[in-house]
Enzyme design. Structure first.
Site, PDB file in Angstrom:
ATOM      1  CG  HIS A 193      -1.982  -1.043   1.200  1.00 53.39           C
ATOM      2  ND1 HIS A 193      -2.889  -1.185   0.168  1.00 53.39           N
ATOM      3  CD2 HIS A 193      -2.260  -2.033   2.078  1.00 53.39           C
ATOM      4  CE1 HIS A 193      -3.684  -2.230   0.417  1.00 53.39           C
ATOM      5  NE2 HIS A 193      -3.319  -2.762   1.565  1.00 53.39           N
TER       6      HIS A 193
ATOM      7  CG  ASP B 171      -2.740  -8.296   0.611  1.00 54.86           C
ATOM      8  OD1 ASP B 171      -2.005  -8.602   1.558  1.00 54.86           O
ATOM      9  OD2 ASP B 171      -3.805  -7.651   0.758  1.00 54.86           O
TER      10      ASP B 171
ATOM     11  CG  HIS C  54      -6.566  -5.366   1.659  1.00 56.96           C
ATOM     12  ND1 HIS C  54      -5.981  -6.259   2.542  1.00 56.96           N
ATOM     13  CD2 HIS C  54      -7.757  -5.009   2.191  1.00 56.96           C
ATOM     14  CE1 HIS C  54      -6.791  -6.431   3.579  1.00 56.96           C
ATOM     15  NE2 HIS C  54      -7.879  -5.696   3.402  1.00 56.96           N
TER      16      HIS C  54
ATOM     17  CG  ASP D 108      -4.871 -10.177   3.155  1.00 56.83           C
ATOM     18  OD1 ASP D 108      -4.526 -10.649   2.044  1.00 56.83           O
ATOM     19  OD2 ASP D 108      -4.640  -8.987   3.483  1.00 56.83           O
TER      20      ASP D 108
HETATM   21  C1  SP5 Z   1      -1.191  -5.196   3.892  1.00 59.35           C
HETATM   22  C2  SP5 Z   1      -2.653  -5.232   4.202  1.00 59.35           C
HETATM   23  O1  SP5 Z   1      -3.278  -6.290   4.127  1.00 59.35           O
HETATM   24  N1  SP5 Z   1      -3.237  -4.093   4.591  1.00 59.35           N
HETATM   25  C3  SP5 Z   1      -4.607  -4.054   4.887  1.00 59.35           C
HETATM   26  C4  SP5 Z   1      -5.034  -2.743   5.463  1.00 59.35           C
HETATM   27  C5  SP5 Z   1      -6.480  -2.769   5.843  1.00 59.35           C
HETATM   28  N2  SP5 Z   1      -6.798  -1.658   6.653  1.00 59.35           N
HETATM   29  C6  SP5 Z   1      -8.183  -1.575   7.016  1.00 59.35           C
HETATM   30  C7  SP5 Z   1      -8.465  -2.383   8.263  1.00 59.35           C
HETATM   31  C8  SP5 Z   1      -9.882  -2.245   8.693  1.00 59.35           C
HETATM   32  C9  SP5 Z   1     -10.111  -3.046   9.961  1.00 59.35           C
HETATM   33  N3  SP5 Z   1     -11.360  -3.730   9.831  1.00 59.35           N
HETATM   34  C10 SP5 Z   1     -11.728  -4.520  10.987  1.00 59.35           C
HETATM   35  C11 SP5 Z   1     -12.858  -5.440  10.611  1.00 59.35           C
HETATM   36  C12 SP5 Z   1     -13.183  -6.376  11.731  1.00 59.35           C
HETATM   37  N4  SP5 Z   1     -14.253  -7.245  11.362  1.00 59.35           N
HETATM   38 ZN    ZN Z   2      -4.170  -7.208   2.583  1.00 61.90          ZN
END
Ligand code: SP5
Ligand code: ZN
Length: 347
Positions: free
Chosen positions: A163, A199, A201, A288
């Protein structure tokens, strides 16, 4: 498989992140890498080494000097605001969106945090620079190992990288390890390098770094950004610009997608990677996509990761695997090492 292990990764240790108005414990935690390291040891997948430090100049091939200077000094600036900050993680709270200016770096540290970030979910901590820099060392070392004839290298490090853009952090990422690995191989004589990002994301940082270039093909399989982080990039119509037109491929899938849909996208990705005929491949390896991941909504099972490794081996390219996301800590080691073992076995 030669593993470059960042033994300083735990120096980056966020205490909490902000999610929907609440402080929640960080998902991106040191136990993630510990889980993978333990499984690598159990399965005996080749040598595990620590990297040689690379000069900051190698990082400037991808990141701006202004951003690197900020990141290196950030913790000290945070402490200078108030000594009590030693007990708190640094978070941004204001951003130069759209009509605001980002060409002038403000003196105020909180304003700098916003200038150099994309979200407030990425804690910056006392050891963030040390951990991220050592991770970048691992990435450049892994790239170099491929240039010296290694067929597979693995970067076992955190914080992750995909990211992070040329001049911003976010999504738990600070330095873009995949981009640094690809660039190092080009600087060392490779003509073309491909990056495959698997990934959950979208790798917005990596895409933006190479968006105008035709010497790096970026292909990404990820959750549709309409509903999933990073939201503002990763759509199928982003195909590159200028010389880079046609060298960016996004394969977004709906949240909830099954392994069957995911492997169909992997086939599309592999066909494009093959037609690009690169000298080497960098894989942004996030797991993930696992059904049990607490952040994500794809449905891959542990056995599927063996199949991913096998399919990538058929591309027949020197490959650097870079650890990115994956938050189901208990199964993380199994899932990551399955990819690596699937790759090794099919070679
Ligand atoms: C590297 C990588 O995988 N980065 C991912 C960043 C995601 N950031 C947003 C996280 C939002 C947290 N959501 C919690 C949901 C619980 N059910
Ligand atoms: Zn990710």
């Amino acid at each position: 498989m030669l593993t470059f292990y960042n033994e300083l990764h735990a120096q980056h240790r966020g205490r909490y992140e902000i999610f929907r108005g609440e402080m929640v414990p960080c998902f991106e935690k040191p136990e993630r890498v510990d889980s993978v390291l333990a499984e690598l040891g159990r399965r005996g997948l080749g040598k595990i080494v620590t990297p040689h430090g690379v000069p900051l100049m190698s990082l400037e091939r991808i990141h701006t000097p202004r951003y690197l200077h900020f990141l290196r000094g950030a913790w000290n600036e945070w402490l200078a605001l108030d000594p009590a900050n030693a007990g708190k993680d640094a978070f941004p709270s204001v951003w130069p969106v759209r009509t605001l200016r980002d060409d002038i770096e403000p003196d105020d540290f909180c304003a700098k945090l916003g200038l150099y970030s994309m979200d407030n979910g990425t804690p910056l901590t006392a050891g963030t620079w040390t951990a991220a820099k050592t991770g970048a060392d691992c990435a450049v070392n892994a790239a170099h190992a491929l240039r010296l004839g290694e067929r597979g290298a693995f970067v076992l490090s955190r914080p992750p990288g995909h990211h992070a853009g040329a001049d911003f952090f976010g999504g738990y990422c600070f330095l873009n390890n995949a981009a640094l690995a690809a660039q190092h191989m080009l600087d060392d004589g490779a003509r073309k390098v491909a990056i495959l990002d698997i990934d959950y994301h979208h790798g917005n940082g990596t895409q933006s770094i190479f968006y105008h270039r035709d010497d790096v093909l970026f292909v990404s399989i990820h959750a549709d950004p309409r509903s999933e982080y990073p939201f503002y990039l990763g759509h199928a119509d982003e195909r590159g610009e200028g010389a880079g037109l046609g060298f960016n491929m996004n394969l977004p899938l709906a949240a909830g997608s099954t392994a069957q849909a995911w492997f169909a996208a992997l086939e599309t990705a592999c066909i494009r990677l093959g037609s690009f005929a690169p000298d080497a491949l960098v894989v942004s390896l996030g797991v993930d996509t696992f059904a049990g991941d607490p952040l994500s909504r794809f449905l891959l099972q542990s056995a599927d990761y063996l199949k991913i490794g096998e399919r990538l081996a058929y591309l027949n390219l020197p490959t650097a695997f870079i650890f990115e996301g994956g938050y189901a800590v208990k199964e993380l080691g199994t899932n990551v090492v399955n990819v690596l073992e699937g790759y090794e076995t099919a070679l």
